[in-house]
Design an enzyme around this catalytic site. Structure first.
Site, PDB file in Angstrom:
ATOM      1  N   ARG A 158      -4.926   6.327  -9.311  1.00  0.00           N
ATOM      2  CA  ARG A 158      -4.131   5.516 -10.429  1.00  0.00           C
ATOM      3  C   ARG A 158      -4.292   6.075 -11.718  1.00  0.00           C
ATOM      4  O   ARG A 158      -4.570   5.346 -12.799  1.00  0.00           O
ATOM      5  CB  ARG A 158      -4.582   3.935 -10.210  1.00  0.00           C
ATOM      6  CG  ARG A 158      -4.412   3.472  -8.688  1.00  0.00           C
ATOM      7  CD  ARG A 158      -3.069   3.538  -8.346  1.00  0.00           C
ATOM      8  NE  ARG A 158      -3.031   2.981  -6.913  1.00  0.00           N
ATOM      9  CZ  ARG A 158      -3.000   4.163  -5.983  1.00  0.00           C
ATOM     10  NH1 ARG A 158      -3.105   5.346  -6.149  1.00  0.00           N
ATOM     11  NH2 ARG A 158      -3.060   3.665  -4.861  1.00  0.00           N
ATOM     12  N   SER A 239      -1.467  -5.211  -7.251  1.00  0.00           N
ATOM     13  CA  SER A 239      -2.853  -5.287  -7.319  1.00  0.00           C
ATOM     14  C   SER A 239      -3.244  -5.380  -8.674  1.00  0.00           C
ATOM     15  O   SER A 239      -2.825  -4.555  -9.709  1.00  0.00           O
ATOM     16  CB  SER A 239      -3.237  -3.999  -6.592  1.00  0.00           C
ATOM     17  OG  SER A 239      -2.933  -3.719  -5.348  1.00  0.00           O
ATOM     18  N   GLU A 362      -5.490  -3.152 -13.293  1.00  0.00           N
ATOM     19  CA  GLU A 362      -4.505  -1.782 -12.942  1.00  0.00           C
ATOM     20  C   GLU A 362      -3.211  -2.142 -13.856  1.00  0.00           C
ATOM     21  O   GLU A 362      -2.671  -0.995 -14.279  1.00  0.00           O
ATOM     22  CB  GLU A 362      -4.068  -1.917 -11.461  1.00  0.00           C
ATOM     23  CG  GLU A 362      -3.077  -0.573 -11.196  1.00  0.00           C
ATOM     24  CD  GLU A 362      -2.927  -0.783  -9.863  1.00  0.00           C
ATOM     25  OE1 GLU A 362      -1.847  -0.357  -9.353  1.00  0.00           O
ATOM     26  OE2 GLU A 362      -3.958  -0.823  -9.028  1.00  0.00           O
TER      27      GLU A 362
END
Length: 370
Positions: A158, A239, A362
């Site tokens: 990520r 998420s 995130e």
């Protein structure tokens, strides 16, 4: 998430040329501005954004041949160029229809193609880094459009150099996908245990790409991770926290049933320098200690086992943990961005107190502190 205030001004780029022109003019103005794809991974404060929001809406996807000087596309592969404003899941669906494999496990991810390399999207055993060939990039420093190979983006979990501060605009992305003779041909090995269980196969088995896509969409929907205006569990940014990466030594201090996934280690460089290398000017290598093994933890497990259950909400708040999955913070209707941030801070503190781990959000946050 359906929270947050407006921007002072909104611009929409329907073509690559408009995207370049708007971005260049905004940089010249030196006023605050933000680039948005679908906005699915963005949470803005209730006060809104004090500047211009530029929406990338240039669309289209088509196979391309290598440019002069580039390596030929390997046999059995197709190099697909996708404009930044193209809907990601529509792209996946079209590739499955054509029998082009490599992104089928990324089905159902909301947002647009240009955002995909920024945080190296991934799910169910696939990551964009596995198929990304290159991007077309408008560089702020030079003002020029250049092609960047995937290796230049320093893609990680990520993460990418784009997320860490390289300033510019992704105009398009090139993917290198496997061509299947038929859409019923098997895809790459199934690389995620939950997906393998859902398909009734073993890890490493191969299944048709359409079957895999359908299974991923069902799994995501069961977690509220497919957008549905009637399902408040999908009123989220997906998420909300990344899975923490810690040392194997630290992981051993956690409860035995805490999920942990070993990360692949880079091959160590040889500790010996040959005479030929020395003659060529290569600096002498010294033996290096072996890097400490690292493992990835389950953020959802950590949240749930710190006492934050599915459906949890703070008193009087319109924000709540999803009733389907502890990793998502959702808007139950009428939530404010401040309430989302308040719940996120509560989760971070509970996990820190219970396990000594700091959770990292995130989504991209504007005007909010977690």
């Amino acid at each position: 998430m359906r929270v947050g205030g407006p921007a002072e001004r909104l611009l929409v780029a329907h073509s690559t040329e408009e995207l370049i022109a708007h971005a260049t003019a905004l940089w010249d103005d030196e006023e605050p501005w933000m680039l948005l794809g679908g906005g699915s991974n963005t949470v803005v404060s209730d006060e809104g954004f004090p500047g211009t929001a530029l929406l990338a809406r240039n669309t289209g996807a088509a196979p391309v041949a290598p440019a002069a000087g580039e390596a030929a596309t390997p046999p059995g592969f197709v190099r697909l160029r996708v404009q930044a404003g193209h809907n990601w899941d529509a792209l996946v669906a079209a590739c499955v229809d054509r029998g082009w494999a490599g992104i089928e496990a990324l089905s159902g991810i909301p947002g647009l193609a240009g955002a995909a390399p920024v945080q190296n999207i991934g799910a169910y055993g696939q990551e964009l880094s596995q198929v990304l060939h290159s991007i077309e990039f408008l560089d702020r420093d030079s003002g020029a459009v250049r092609r960047m190979d995937a290796a230049e983006l320093e893609l990680g979990y990520r993460d990418s150099i784009l997320k860490r501060g390289l300033e510019g605009v992704v105009l398009s992305i090139d993917l290198l996908l496997t061509e299947a003779a038929e859409t019923t041909d098997p895809t790459a090995p199934v690389a995620y245990a939950q997906l393998a269980n859902a398909l009734g196969v073993n890890l490493g088995d191969r299944v048709p790409i359409r079957l895999l896509r359908d299974s991923v969409l069902r799994l995501r929907a069961a977690k509220g991770m497919v957008l549905d205006s009637d399902d408040h569990d999908s009123w989220s940014s997906g998420s909300f926290f990344t899975n923490p990466i810690v040392s194997a030594r630290f992981a051993r201090s956690l409860p035995a049933d805490a999920p942990r996934f070993p990360l692949h280690e880079e091959e160590p460089q040889p500790a010996v320098t040959s005479f030929e290398e020395l003659a060529a000017g290569v600096p002498m290598r010294l033996p290096q200690p072996a890097p400490e093994p690292m493992v990835k933890l389950s953020a959802a497990w950590l949240i749930e086992h710190s006492g934050v259950a599915r459906g949890f909400r703070l008193p009087g708040s319109g924000a709540a943990i999803s009733s389907k999955h502890t990793l998502a913070i959702t808007n139950r209707g009428g939530a404010s961005a401040a309430e989302v941030a308040e719940l996120a801070r509560f989760v971070v503190e509970r996990v820190r107190q219970e396990f000594g781990i700091i959770m990292v959000p995130e989504p991209k946050l504007y005007g909010l502190e977690i």
